[in-house]
Design an enzyme around this catalytic site. Structure first.
Site, PDB file in Angstrom:
ATOM      1  N   HIS A 159      99.153  42.135 -81.490  1.00 28.47           N
ATOM      2  CA  HIS A 159      99.923  41.799 -82.695  1.00 28.47           C
ATOM      3  C   HIS A 159     101.350  42.338 -82.574  1.00 28.47           C
ATOM      4  CE1 HIS A 159     100.272  41.333 -87.238  1.00 28.47           C
ATOM      5  NE2 HIS A 159     101.220  42.209 -87.005  1.00 28.47           N
ATOM      6  N   GLU A 160     101.453  43.617 -82.183  1.00 29.46           N
ATOM      7  CA  GLU A 160     102.795  44.244 -82.117  1.00 29.46           C
ATOM      8  C   GLU A 160     103.630  43.637 -81.003  1.00 29.46           C
ATOM      9  OE1 GLU A 160     101.294  46.322 -85.227  1.00 29.46           O
ATOM     10  OE2 GLU A 160     103.255  45.620 -84.661  1.00 29.46           O
ATOM     11  N   HIS A 208     105.068  40.397 -82.038  1.00 27.73           N
ATOM     12  CA  HIS A 208     106.305  40.533 -82.834  1.00 27.73           C
ATOM     13  C   HIS A 208     107.511  40.588 -81.885  1.00 27.73           C
ATOM     14  CE1 HIS A 208     104.881  40.802 -86.902  1.00 27.73           C
ATOM     15  NE2 HIS A 208     104.235  41.942 -86.758  1.00 27.73           N
ATOM     16  N   TYR A 263     111.791  37.930 -91.183  1.00 21.74           N
ATOM     17  CA  TYR A 263     110.631  38.702 -91.634  1.00 21.74           C
ATOM     18  C   TYR A 263     110.618  38.906 -93.146  1.00 21.74           C
ATOM     19  CZ  TYR A 263     106.682  41.882 -90.880  1.00 21.74           C
ATOM     20  OH  TYR A 263     105.445  42.470 -90.866  1.00 21.74           O
ATOM     21  N   GLU A 301     103.992  36.908 -89.217  1.00 23.03           N
ATOM     22  CA  GLU A 301     102.788  37.746 -89.266  1.00 23.03           C
ATOM     23  C   GLU A 301     101.553  36.985 -88.765  1.00 23.03           C
ATOM     24  OE1 GLU A 301     101.432  40.809 -89.938  1.00 23.03           O
ATOM     25  OE2 GLU A 301     103.496  41.307 -89.423  1.00 23.03           O
ATOM     26  N   GLU A 349      88.618  38.790 -86.498  1.00 22.23           N
ATOM     27  CA  GLU A 349      88.998  39.876 -87.403  1.00 22.23           C
ATOM     28  C   GLU A 349      90.175  40.622 -86.772  1.00 22.23           C
ATOM     29  OE1 GLU A 349      86.415  39.084 -90.255  1.00 22.23           O
ATOM     30  OE2 GLU A 349      87.163  41.131 -90.350  1.00 22.23           O
ATOM     31  N   ASP A 408      82.354  46.784 -91.396  1.00 18.76           N
ATOM     32  CA  ASP A 408      83.145  46.127 -92.462  1.00 18.76           C
ATOM     33  C   ASP A 408      84.308  45.318 -91.878  1.00 18.76           C
ATOM     34  OD1 ASP A 408      85.469  48.693 -93.664  1.00 18.76           O
ATOM     35  OD2 ASP A 408      84.757  48.196 -91.652  1.00 18.76           O
ATOM     36  N   ASP A 442     105.542  43.520-100.355  1.00 18.43           N
ATOM     37  CA  ASP A 442     105.225  43.166 -98.963  1.00 18.43           C
ATOM     38  C   ASP A 442     106.220  42.144 -98.413  1.00 18.43           C
ATOM     39  OD1 ASP A 442     103.709  43.011 -96.543  1.00 18.43           O
ATOM     40  OD2 ASP A 442     102.550  41.334 -97.336  1.00 18.43           O
ATOM     41  N   HIS A 445     102.256  39.938 -95.157  1.00 21.08           N
ATOM     42  CA  HIS A 445     100.914  40.257 -94.651  1.00 21.08           C
ATOM     43  C   HIS A 445      99.842  39.649 -95.536  1.00 21.08           C
ATOM     44  CE1 HIS A 445     103.268  43.632 -92.916  1.00 21.08           C
ATOM     45  NE2 HIS A 445     102.461  43.432 -91.895  1.00 21.08           N
TER      46      HIS A 445
END
Ligand SMILES: CCC(=O)Oc1c(C)cccc1C(=O)O
Ligand SMILES: [Zn+2]
Length: 333
Positions: free
Chosen positions: A140-141, A144, A155, A164, A188, A201, A239, A244
């Site tokens: 993910h990072e 970016h 952003y 995102e 997930e 979870d 946000d 997000h």
């Protein structure tokens, strides 16, 4: 610790991640909080440039810092994903060094791309364990970073939500690729580090079923769920205008394109991850621009599908049909 190339010495207790890379494009650089005086020891890990690494100058115990090893290992895996699947040479496409810094802040429940490198907090042990521990977070990072070198999606608001979402899409797909085809495809985000004391979870966001996750108290929307349809998008200014939050709407589309499903009465026939990732990478690198929002994302994905899987006798391919249906399903026309 002494760098036997530059001859410079470093603070005691600096940790050195084990292993060197097989890919000369990766010369990972990790900054650590030394375990004394809180200063930062700056360590350049050897790539294939003949650096023989380091010898410990004094009798310090040699130990590896798990967060640093994870950040290092995960950045290699993500770079290998971009290299092998998308023929992209590092974050900028020109082999730039991939830099991660761990132990940012104190119990920081965040990870980030700061415009130049990846940053990982240790988490507070309740909401997150060390964020460097999840490959999809590293993906993910790093994405970016890739976005900043390509579409450079602004952003905030809708373009921020697409930013995102693409970070989640390539974060998830790079992890699935690295785990191999045998592993179940799990859509997930951050499941390996999210709520370490609550097994089973899932992650902080779900791409397959966004509404299964409650918006965190962070957004002051704790009773709401993440949206999976454009009509339910968040329109407030928290946000950065819901970057997000509304990302989950596009995440759902990507999930449907890849895996198929029925959503809001629309049926999508999946076309697999390997075609989905090609479509989104082409959209990111060929069509999206800083201001692109949901409408432009739909158009870019359809055009990319048409480019890669052309119409035949004026009839759209199954891949193009899946993209059209998925964006219909999330209410983006
Ligand atoms: C899945 C990775 C992710 O969402 O990282 C963030 C976290 C954990 C907190 C705040 C921002 C980010 C981000 O990178 O957008
Ligand atoms: Zn992000």
């Amino acid at each position: 610790v002494k760098d036997n190339v530059s001859g410079k010495s470093y603070l005691h207790g600096a940790a050195i991640a084990g292993g060197t890379t097989t890919n000369p494009n990766i010369v990972p650089v990790h900054t650590y909080k030394a375990n004394r005086m809180g200063e930062t020891a700056f360590i350049l890990l050897s790539g294939l440039f003949g650096l023989s690494g380091f010898e410990v100058e004094t009798g310090n115990t040699f130990f590896a810092d798990p967060a640093a090893v994870s950040a290092h290992t995960n950045s290699i895996k993500v770079n290998n994903y971009y290299q092998s699947i998308h023929k992209r040479n590092s974050i900028d496409g020109k082999g730039m060094p991939i830099i991660s810094t761990v132990h940012i802040g104190s119990k920081w429940n965040n990870a980030a791309w700061n415009g130049k490198q990846m940053l990982y907090g240790d988490g507070d042990g309740i909401l997150f364990s060390s964020l460097a521990g999840a490959m999809d977070v590293a993906g993910h990072e790093m994405t970016h970073g890739v976005i900043s070198k390509t579409a450079n999606l602004t952003y905030q608001g809708e373009s921020g939500a697409i930013n995102e979402s693409l970070a989640d899409i390539f974060g998830a797909l790079s992890e699935m690729h690295s785990n191999g085809l045998t592993s179940p495809s799990e859509w997930e985000m951050g499941e390996d580090i999210f709520t370490p004391n609550v097994p089973g979870d899932g992650g902080l966001r779900s791409m397959s079923n966004p509404k299964s996750k409650k918006l965190s108290a962070v957004y002051g929307l704790k009773d709401n769920a993440y949206p999976d349809h454009y009509e339910d998008r968040y329109l407030g200014e928290l946000d950065k205008g819901g970057v997000h939050i509304n990302s989950s709407i596009n995440n759902k589309a990507a999930y449907l394109i890849s895996e198929g499903g029925e959503h809001h009465g629309v049926k999508v026939t999946g076309i697999t991850r390997s075609k989905t990732e090609k479509i989104y990478y082409r959209a990111l690198t060929n069509y999206l621009v800083p201001s692109s929002g949901f409408k432009e994302m739909r158009a870019a994905a359809i055009q990319s599908a048409r480019d890669l899987y052309p119409d035949r006798n004026g009839v759209p391919s199954n891949e193009t049909k899946a993209v059209i249906a998925a964006y219909d399903a999330i209410g983006v026309s």
